[in-house]
Design a protein around this motif. Sequence first.
Motif, short mmCIF file in Angstrom:
data_model
loop_
_atom_site.label_atom_id
_atom_site.label_comp_id
_atom_site.label_asym_id
_atom_site.label_seq_id
_atom_site.Cartn_x
_atom_site.Cartn_y
_atom_site.Cartn_z
N LEU A 3 33.14 27.25 35.31
CA LEU A 3 34.10 27.46 34.36
C LEU A 3 35.46 27.09 34.75
N PRO A 4 36.58 27.19 34.21
CA PRO A 4 38.00 26.40 35.06
C PRO A 4 38.36 26.67 36.11
N VAL A 5 38.96 25.82 36.86
CA VAL A 5 39.24 26.55 38.48
C VAL A 5 40.67 27.27 37.89
N THR A 6 41.54 26.84 37.41
CA THR A 6 42.49 27.64 36.46
C THR A 6 42.29 28.78 36.13
N PHE A 7 41.51 29.22 35.72
CA PHE A 7 41.03 30.09 35.21
C PHE A 7 40.45 31.36 35.87
N LEU A 8 39.70 30.59 36.65
CA LEU A 8 38.97 31.44 38.25
C LEU A 8 40.64 31.94 39.13
N ASP A 9 41.43 31.46 38.96
CA ASP A 9 42.63 31.52 40.23
C ASP A 9 43.52 32.79 39.31
N ALA A 10 43.16 32.38 38.15
CA ALA A 10 44.27 33.39 37.26
C ALA A 10 43.89 34.87 37.40
N VAL A 11 42.23 34.73 37.46
CA VAL A 11 41.52 36.18 36.82
C VAL A 11 41.32 36.76 38.50
N ARG A 13 43.17 36.46 40.70
CA ARG A 13 45.01 37.30 40.92
C ARG A 13 45.18 38.83 40.27
N LEU A 14 44.43 39.10 38.55
CA LEU A 14 44.52 40.45 37.70
C LEU A 14 43.54 41.19 38.06
N ILE A 15 42.31 40.60 38.48
CA ILE A 15 41.50 41.44 38.76
C ILE A 15 40.79 41.73 40.12
N PRO A 16 40.96 42.90 41.16
CA PRO A 16 41.03 43.40 41.75
C PRO A 16 39.34 42.22 42.54
N LYS A 17 38.97 42.16 43.61
CA LYS A 17 37.79 41.86 44.29
C LYS A 17 36.55 42.59 43.78
N LEU A 56 43.11 38.77 29.82
CA LEU A 56 42.04 38.34 30.16
C LEU A 56 41.68 38.07 29.44
N LEU A 57 41.78 37.53 27.72
CA LEU A 57 42.34 37.29 26.53
C LEU A 57 43.02 35.86 26.35
N LYS A 58 44.06 36.64 26.78
CA LYS A 58 45.25 35.36 26.95
C LYS A 58 45.38 34.12 27.54
N LEU A 59 43.95 34.55 28.95
CA LEU A 59 43.71 33.39 29.52
C LEU A 59 42.31 32.83 29.65
#
Length: 936
Positions: A3-11, A13-17, A56-59
């Motif tokens: 998975l792209p690092v940009t996607f993982l970083d954005a996720v 920030r969006l979803i708690p660990k 998530l769908l936008k990301l």
Amino acid sequence: MSLPVTFLDAVARLIPKDRRFDDPLSTLAFGTDASFYRLIPQLVIRVESEDEVVDLLKLAQHDQVPVTFRAAGTSLSGQAISDSVLIVLGDNWNGREIRGQGTQIRLQPGVIGAQANAWLAPFGRKIGPDPASINACKIGGIVANNASGMCCGTAQNTYHTLAGIRLVLADGTRLDTEDAASVSAFRQQHATLLERLATLGRETRANAQLAAKIRHKYRLKNTTGLSLNALVDFDEPLDILSHLLVGSEGTLGFISAVTYDTVIDHPHKASALIVFRDVETCCNAVTVLKTQPVAAVELLDRRSMRSVQDKPGMPAFVQHLSENACALLIESRAASSSLLHEQLALIMASLAHFPVEQQVDFTEDPLENARLWAIRKDTFPAVGAVRKTGTTVIIEDVTFPVEQLAIGVNRLIELFDKHHYSEAILFGHALEGNLHFVFTQGFNSAEEVARYQAFMDDVAQLVAVEFGGSLKAEHGTGRNMAPFVELEWGSEAYQLMWQLKRLLDPNGILNPDVVLSEDPQIHLKNLKPLPAADEIVDKCIECGFCEPVCPSKGLTLSPRQRIVIWRDIQAKKHAGIDTTKLEAAYHYQGIDTCAATGLCAQRCPVGINTGDLVKKLRSQEADRTKSAEWLAAHFATALQGARFTLHVANGARMLLGAPRLAKLSAALTKLSKGHVPQWNNAMPQPEKAIRFSPAVSDERPRVVYLAACVSRVMGPSPGDNEQTSLYEKTRGLLEKAGYQVVIPDNQDSLCCGQPFASKGYAEQAEHKRQELLGALLHASRGGLDPIYCDTSPCTLRLVQDLGQTRLDLYDPVRFIRTHLMDRLDFTPQEAAIAVHVTCSTQHLGESQALIDLARRCSKNVVIPEGIHCCGFAGDKGFTTPELNAHSLRSLKDAVQYCSEGISTSRTCEIGLSQHGGIDYHGLVYLVDRVTQAKAL
């Protein structure tokens, strides 16, 4: 591809660990659904809101990351797995709105189908779909797969009972068809899309040959491919879009709510089993029944009946049926008894000229009905239970035109023989020409995969080409039939489906390779292994039926996932792969947090108790045998020690104050890894040892009262409004009812063995159990007197495997309903009470009796939804308090208007009181409060 690092970083920030999972254990656990495929997701995300789904769908759209949605994961064709991102529903998708006295219901996708029907039951209504998995599957899956079932047919599936839908498209756009503002905004934002849908609809309807084909295909039960009937049934593009989402299996969008037009659930029902001499006669009878007032007609071939003929409750004649016999299980329903009887007369008259080999006449008896339907429902698990270890059970799902059903059945049986599937059975929803066939298949060699491939090629040719039927009637296309969609539908319709897919999901990020795939071999890839792991769980088919009742699901692992991981550990060990890290993670997630109450076995089609595996693993780690032996031999001393510990805890509470003690205790429990129990506000005070001897000359009827060790040690909590001990309250109630109460000798030394069994010390547990049974035999004068046990888990342990020991053992529910009802006058209270049905009460078969008793005592009874097990599990509430907290996370809201709660297990009541915010007591407290002794 990672998975792209940009996607993982954005996720991140969006979803708690705590709602993101990428560790090997979690991704493997979620890589399994009920199908025979496996994909390991790189990331699992638990979503709790529509806003999160939109973001998530936008990301995913931005970074071209494929995503798959999952509700319950009971899907059979591989539609709920992913090797990219798996988005699973969390707790907050259980909303409902009942409208028009139940004529409509709006549901969020996380609602279990059976729960929706429970909400509608007071109105005499239900949702139309009635899949066999309704007790486990969720609305999201029911809609996305256009599931149907035994009584649903084609008229009552989601497509035909859809009143409204709320959805999220692949670009993150929302649409609620019942919200005028949402519709208006969508029309503005997606005018081009809507116009294109309208154009496709017009072109399809104008294409007479294609339109006729679509109408013909949906005259049958059909879930193969996308719902092209939307293009011929509707001209309004929003209606087309709404109905395209039904049956789209998550490939066109996310369904965040659906509104059903409900159907009548007739209260009067009768069932019959009629066996004909051959398939032809049976299928000809189906054609006649098509015009009769029947709710369901299930066909069972001889092999399917043979698979269950030895089960308890089966009619004796099933074992002796002729080789070509074929049966129909028929149900009729009506609004009144008189109308039902009229219908039954019509049905039997219509069948009078058919020769019958055997039959069970129509019966309205619920127990007899349940036995008859068990024949049908047990066929699938019966095959699963006898399959060779390492093979999987595959259930296929086809439709023949009903007028050609007999030929279709015989041709399928010929294919079973041709490809050497001798164990295959065949049954199905005969009125619709919908047949399920079940067979076992290994995927451990190229030869076995090739055999499966050849068989499926022949099935596809037979059903789709020769008979013009459906390759998937109700289980969804998934990966399983994706390569055959064009064969069934033809090139023109197939390309139309691709146009719709690319219109709504232009970048192909939604559930790729499901329903539509450009890979003609996709059905032969990512086949799931089912290696031998332990004989206790080797028969597991990973269907997920167990999951709704598991208290640890969502905290750690469900029973299905525990088995998945244990299988993988054993397979890796066999292959010489180091499993140290995986086993370390499994210890907490699989073993420590399992309540081991066995509720999963009640829901499992093949009766697997995953808790038995966990107990076995615990026993292998049980290395304090001498300590266990000492405790067993000095049990009275151990109880004194427990009372002393409670004295110390109570003293600490008075000295430090409850808040400070709770904080300190939680830290100690964590540091000691559960060895130091966690204190909470519901912690009991110590109970005094019982000292009581009845009068020898007493002529009242006797009852032996076994107070469980927890009852003998744990009194009420300091803040409880009830300060009378359970022992005193029970003794008082029994005496009020006119009984002489007898206590076994040396009671403080006695124990059913449950504390030892739960820790893996089976030998010491059985020694204590036998010691107790001996004491009870003596106290009851050789079994002459009834024995009342005040704690249902102890009762359950004692009544199992009694053998020749003649003891009349009762839990509180059964004793009160069988021995006290005639001796007491009940005056129900106005105050609302909450009822918790313990796991053991469920195993004892007393669930409904407890609820009925509660309703005898109170005019307002609350049974919290979705709580099947409290998760306290003996002492887990002290040592692993997060399990108890997770299981009861919805309790407080559910019981907020109740004055108290009732149960039948003292330890369960501790956790229930803590997390419910009200005092929970034993059932006897309530019964004693609302009763007076009857004048005899």
